[in-house]
Design a protein around this motif. Structure first.
Motif, PDB file in Angstrom:
ATOM      1  N   ALA A 132      12.355 -33.438  22.416  1.00 14.15           N
ATOM      2  CA  ALA A 132      11.380 -34.467  22.798  1.00 14.15           C
ATOM      3  C   ALA A 132      11.966 -35.541  23.702  1.00 14.15           C
ATOM      4  N   VAL A 133      13.281 -35.639  23.782  1.00 12.56           N
ATOM      5  CA  VAL A 133      13.880 -36.623  24.694  1.00 12.56           C
ATOM      6  C   VAL A 133      13.518 -36.221  26.122  1.00 12.56           C
ATOM      7  N   PRO A 134      12.991 -37.127  26.932  1.00 14.39           N
ATOM      8  CA  PRO A 134      12.496 -36.751  28.261  1.00 14.39           C
ATOM      9  C   PRO A 134      13.574 -36.502  29.307  1.00 14.39           C
ATOM     10  N   ALA A 135      14.817 -36.895  29.045  1.00 14.59           N
ATOM     11  CA  ALA A 135      15.887 -36.766  30.037  1.00 14.59           C
ATOM     12  C   ALA A 135      16.183 -35.302  30.327  1.00 14.59           C
ATOM     13  N   THR A 136      16.403 -34.984  31.597  1.00 18.89           N
ATOM     14  CA  THR A 136      16.717 -33.610  31.992  1.00 18.89           C
ATOM     15  C   THR A 136      18.161 -33.437  32.431  1.00 18.89           C
ATOM     16  N   ASN A 137      18.904 -34.531  32.561  1.00 20.49           N
ATOM     17  CA  ASN A 137      20.322 -34.456  32.897  1.00 20.49           C
ATOM     18  C   ASN A 137      21.034 -35.627  32.230  1.00 20.49           C
ATOM     19  N   LEU A 138      22.355 -35.662  32.309  1.00 24.98           N
ATOM     20  CA  LEU A 138      23.120 -36.668  31.580  1.00 24.98           C
ATOM     21  C   LEU A 138      22.869 -38.077  32.104  1.00 24.98           C
TER      22      LEU A 138
END
Length: 324
Positions: A132-138
């Motif tokens: 569920a975290v929306p981040a797609t990269n670090l």
């Protein structure tokens, strides 16, 4: 002269007895106390190695998972066991190094009260979050972490590799995590997969099935080279955290006082296991590295263990980690 002859005879008798013990060992199954929960990375590595060791030794090695209290229960059981080679201990850097900096009331010394046998493996960790975290990269993950009023991070226990890694990350990026310790990394990862907790550092051996199955988001490997088993996951250097390297190693010990002949026989069985192409292939599948040859001997592993204690224990004490 008579006294000298008696002493010489006694010494010779001990040597003969030691040789006899080694020749007859093992005559029954061996119990390997793994200081972590079943299904976690330490357990996985222990099962791969001990299965092959048992074939070399001509006996069965039974895994007994004794997790809890950051592995101190399991290591304590090994420290108190009979030094006859039929109880051995398998654990990681967190169990046999980090805990020396956390616990001030242990009834045993994590270096002096064990006979080192061999290092078994080492491997980097993966930075993960729930889906569920929306981040797609670090870079996006770090921005998201900074924007949240509170972020939970699951760990395999106080002082576990994921806990120490999380402490390092929060210092590096300037956030504070709410650490949630579990009795081992396997249940910790399960709750991240279930979406109950936000993030976790996990060893590749345990994280791989969930990453491949889409149960979690993977952002970076804590090493300077990508892993063959996860070619699409960037290194921390590529992802925006240069030099954030963290490798977790596993090893095998026997209780203090275990005869040298038995320790040497166990170490030889480890070396045979680690040289087996099938074991190498299984290690490659879970992104574990074979330790250098000098760490596969009792003396070499002892020196490495001591060096790791001298490096990490002061850092852990300075961080003020206390048992929960």
């Amino acid at each position: 002269m008579k006294a000298l002859l008696i002493l010489a005879a006694g010494a010779a008798g001990l040597l003969i007895h030691g040789d006899a013990v080694a020749q007859n060992y093992p005559s029954r199954p061996i119990v390997a106390v793994v200081a972590a929960s079943a299904g976690g990375p330490t357990d996985t590595i222990a099962r791969i190695v001990t299965e092959r060791m048992g074939a070399s030794l001509g006996t069965t090695i039974v895994i007994e998972n004794v997790g809890g209290a950051s592995g101190t229960i399991g290591t304590g059981r090994v420290a108190r066991a009979q030094p006859d080679g039929y109880t051995i201990g398998i654990g990681g850097w967190n169990h046999y190094v980090v805990n020396a900096g956390i616990y001030t009331n242990l009834q045993y010394d994590l270096f002096a009260d064990f006979e080192p046998v061999s290092q078994l493996s080492s491997g980097p960790q993966i930075i993960l979050s729930k889906k569920a975290v929306p981040a797609t990269n670090l870079t996006e993950l770090i921005a998201w972490l900074k924007a949240q009023p509170s972020v939970t991070m699951a760990t395999g226990g106080v002082g576990a590799p994921g806990h120490v890694s999380g402490l390092s990350l929060q210092d590096r990026i300037g956030v504070k995590f709410q650490f949630v310790p579990y009795r081992g990394s396997a249940p910790a990862l399960q709750d991240v997969v279930a979406g109950h907790l936000d993030t976790i550092f996990e060893q590749t051996s345990a994280a791989l099935p969930q990453i491949r199955g889409g149960g979690v988001r993977a952002y970076a490997v804590t090493a300077n080279a990508r892993l063959d088993v996860l070619p699409d996951v960037p290194t921390v250097d590529e992802a925006g955290l240069p030099g954030f390297y963290l490798s977790v190693w596993q090893g095998l010990w026997a209780p203090k006082g275990t005869p040298k002949e038995i320790v040497d026989k166990l170490a030889a069985a480890v070396r045979e296991a680690l040289a087996d192409p099938k074991v190498k292939a299984r290690f490659a599948e879970i992104a574990q590295q074979i330790p250098p040859a000098e760490h596969q001997t009792p003396a070499g592993f002892s020196a490495y263990h001591k060096a790791e204690m001298e490096k990490w224990v002061p850092i852990i004490k300075a961080a003020g980690i206390v048992p929960n």
